[in-house]
Design a protein around this motif. Structure first.
Motif, short mmCIF file in Angstrom:
data_model
loop_
_atom_site.label_atom_id
_atom_site.label_comp_id
_atom_site.label_asym_id
_atom_site.label_seq_id
_atom_site.Cartn_x
_atom_site.Cartn_y
_atom_site.Cartn_z
N SER A 128 -16.64 2.01 -18.81
CA SER A 128 -15.62 0.57 -19.16
C SER A 128 -14.28 0.83 -19.53
O SER A 128 -13.89 1.25 -20.43
CB SER A 128 -16.36 -0.38 -20.08
N ALA A 129 -13.46 0.22 -18.83
CA ALA A 129 -11.83 -0.15 -19.24
C ALA A 129 -11.79 -1.49 -19.63
O ALA A 129 -11.91 -2.69 -19.11
CB ALA A 129 -10.85 0.19 -18.10
N ILE A 130 -11.34 -1.73 -20.86
CA ILE A 130 -11.00 -2.99 -21.43
C ILE A 130 -9.82 -3.52 -20.98
O ILE A 130 -9.74 -4.80 -20.75
CB ILE A 130 -11.07 -2.73 -23.01
N TRP A 131 -8.66 -2.76 -20.92
CA TRP A 131 -7.37 -3.38 -20.31
C TRP A 131 -7.37 -2.55 -19.07
O TRP A 131 -7.32 -1.43 -18.94
CB TRP A 131 -6.57 -2.97 -21.59
N ALA A 132 -6.72 -3.50 -18.13
CA ALA A 132 -6.75 -3.22 -16.91
C ALA A 132 -5.61 -2.30 -16.59
O ALA A 132 -5.59 -1.52 -15.43
CB ALA A 132 -6.58 -4.20 -15.58
N ASP A 133 -4.63 -2.15 -17.28
CA ASP A 133 -3.39 -1.34 -17.20
C ASP A 133 -3.33 -0.21 -17.82
O ASP A 133 -2.28 0.66 -17.90
CB ASP A 133 -2.01 -2.30 -17.58
N THR A 134 -4.54 0.54 -18.37
CA THR A 134 -4.53 1.78 -19.07
C THR A 134 -4.35 2.69 -17.81
O THR A 134 -4.69 2.63 -16.71
CB THR A 134 -5.82 1.82 -19.79
N GLU A 143 -12.33 4.93 -9.48
CA GLU A 143 -11.54 4.01 -10.49
C GLU A 143 -11.61 2.82 -9.66
O GLU A 143 -11.14 2.49 -8.57
CB GLU A 143 -10.39 4.41 -10.73
N ILE A 144 -12.24 1.44 -10.21
CA ILE A 144 -11.90 0.23 -9.58
C ILE A 144 -10.98 -0.55 -10.70
O ILE A 144 -11.13 -0.63 -11.87
CB ILE A 144 -13.41 -0.43 -9.77
N ARG A 145 -10.06 -1.28 -10.10
CA ARG A 145 -9.17 -2.02 -10.92
C ARG A 145 -8.92 -3.44 -10.23
O ARG A 145 -9.20 -3.57 -9.24
CB ARG A 145 -7.70 -1.12 -11.21
N LEU A 146 -8.53 -4.28 -11.26
CA LEU A 146 -8.21 -5.66 -10.75
C LEU A 146 -6.60 -5.76 -10.87
O LEU A 146 -6.08 -5.42 -11.96
CB LEU A 146 -8.80 -6.60 -11.83
N GLY A 147 -6.06 -6.06 -9.84
CA GLY A 147 -4.48 -6.44 -9.88
C GLY A 147 -4.06 -6.69 -8.49
O GLY A 147 -4.72 -7.16 -7.53
N THR A 148 -2.71 -6.25 -8.30
CA THR A 148 -1.94 -6.53 -7.16
C THR A 148 -1.91 -5.40 -6.30
O THR A 148 -1.34 -5.44 -5.15
CB THR A 148 -0.65 -7.29 -7.53
N GLY A 149 -2.61 -4.15 -6.57
CA GLY A 149 -2.31 -3.12 -5.74
C GLY A 149 -1.09 -1.98 -5.99
O GLY A 149 -0.89 -1.16 -5.32
N PRO A 158 -8.05 -2.11 -1.16
CA PRO A 158 -8.71 -3.38 -1.65
C PRO A 158 -9.94 -3.86 -1.19
O PRO A 158 -10.47 -3.15 -0.14
CB PRO A 158 -7.55 -4.46 -0.87
N LEU A 159 -10.94 -4.33 -1.94
CA LEU A 159 -12.43 -4.44 -1.89
C LEU A 159 -12.59 -5.75 -1.64
O LEU A 159 -13.45 -6.48 -1.83
CB LEU A 159 -13.06 -4.13 -3.28
N GLY A 160 -11.43 -6.53 -0.72
CA GLY A 160 -11.83 -7.80 -0.21
C GLY A 160 -11.07 -8.94 -0.94
O GLY A 160 -10.77 -8.70 -2.35
N PRO A 161 -10.96 -10.20 -0.55
CA PRO A 161 -10.21 -11.16 -1.36
C PRO A 161 -11.02 -11.58 -2.49
O PRO A 161 -12.32 -11.45 -2.24
CB PRO A 161 -9.92 -12.28 -0.23
N ARG A 262 -4.97 -11.82 -7.94
CA ARG A 262 -5.29 -10.45 -8.10
C ARG A 262 -6.59 -10.22 -7.42
O ARG A 262 -7.51 -11.14 -7.27
CB ARG A 262 -5.57 -10.09 -9.68
N THR A 263 -6.85 -9.05 -6.96
CA THR A 263 -8.23 -8.74 -6.25
C THR A 263 -8.47 -7.00 -6.79
O THR A 263 -7.84 -6.56 -7.39
CB THR A 263 -8.05 -8.80 -4.71
#
Length: 292
Positions: A128-134, A143-149, A158-161, A262-263
């Motif tokens: 688990s990553a607590i902060w998305a920008d690590t 690695e899966i992240r939430l953001g703007t790419g 991208p994994l879909g809208p 974000r996606t």
């Protein structure tokens, strides 16, 4: 490079520091107590500093030893991870996934048991990553992240809208017939998603109430638990909200929500390198999971 100490001496130093003695370190490394003691003495001689305080009863790091240990430990760990990653020392079916903590707990983990039934040969590590920008984790296969790419040095698929939707306890949902009803209910704010409530009210042609009404939390998981306890209405990502609604813990009274800025993305540090079959199978499963 000529100033670097012998790697065997450094391994002995790390083991003695962690295990607290020459004998236990030697047992772990497959060496005699005398050999480990010799390594430490040779390392201290080269460095010109004493690393351990030796007494008849205990062995303790000196100030120099305590200062040196973190760098030695990190260097040995980095070397082990790099060797493992580059030369394939892990088993062919070993796959490490790293994702934001909310997605790990609420999306991936609940679906993982069913996936393992059809792929028992795979050894999955879910981090688990607590902060998305690590920083992108070295030694992570997926690695899966939430953001703007926009992450330098990686390929982002991208994994879909994605959308954001209000969620709340079913009992509280009875008071929500239209978006304007949100004005009179406590709202749950999530740090890092400060634009969600202003954007939601703007999309509904409503004036955002002045001030914060409700509670501010620092993770979506905390927002989920607070909302499930009847503590207010939270704005969550649609994929997370859908799975919570399916479990009956929360409901989405004002679907369909609005598009998120974000996606989710599937990241690859080096898109040109071949992906081992086990990683490809897990990636395909994750694509389907996040597309559902």
């Amino acid at each position: 490079m000529s100033a670097l100490p012998n790697l065997v001496w450094l391994r002995s130093f790390e083991a003695v520091s962690r295990l607290g003695g020459f004998t236990s370190a030697g047992a772990e490394l497959g060496l005699t107590q005398a050999a480990v003691s010799t390594h430490i003495s040779a390392l201290e001689s080269q460095l010109g500093h004493q690393l351990f305080e030796r007494t008849t009863r205990k062995l303790e790091l000196t100030a120099s030893g305590r200062a040196y240990l973190p760098s030695v430990r990190k260097a040995l760990q980095d070397l082990a991870v790099s060797t493992d990653r580059l030369f394939g020392n892990r088993t062919a079916g070993s796959v490490t996934i790293r994702a934001p903590i909310s997605e790990t707990v609420l999306i991936i983990a609940p679906a993982l048991a069913e996936f393992q039934k059809t792929h028992p040969e795979l050894d999955i590590r879910l981090l688990s990553a607590i902060w998305a920008d690590t920083a992108l984790e070295t030694g992570t296969d997926i690695e899966i992240r939430l953001g703007t790419g926009n992450w330098p040095g990686v390929h982002a698929e991208p994994l879909g809208p994605e959308k954001i939707v209000p969620v709340c306890h079913p009992a509280l949902a009875e008071r929500l017939k239209e978006p304007a009803d949100l004005m009179d209910l406590p709202r749950i704010h999530i740090l890092g998603f400060d634009d969600h409530w202003p954007r939601f009210f703007e999309a509904q042609s409503l004036t955002q109430p002045s001030g914060h009404s409700g509670v501010t939390v620092d993770t979506s998981l905390a927002a989920v638990e607070l909302a499930a306890a009847g503590g207010g209405v939270a704005l969550l990502l649609g994929k997370v909200a859908a799975r919570l609604a399916g479990s009956g813990r929360l409901t989405t009274p004002l679907d369909p929500g609005l598009p998120s800025m974000r996606t989710h993305y599937l990241l690859n540090r080096d898109n040109s390198s071949p992906r081992k079959p086990a990683v490809q199978r897990v990636e395909t499963w994750l694509r389907d999971l996040f597309a559902a």
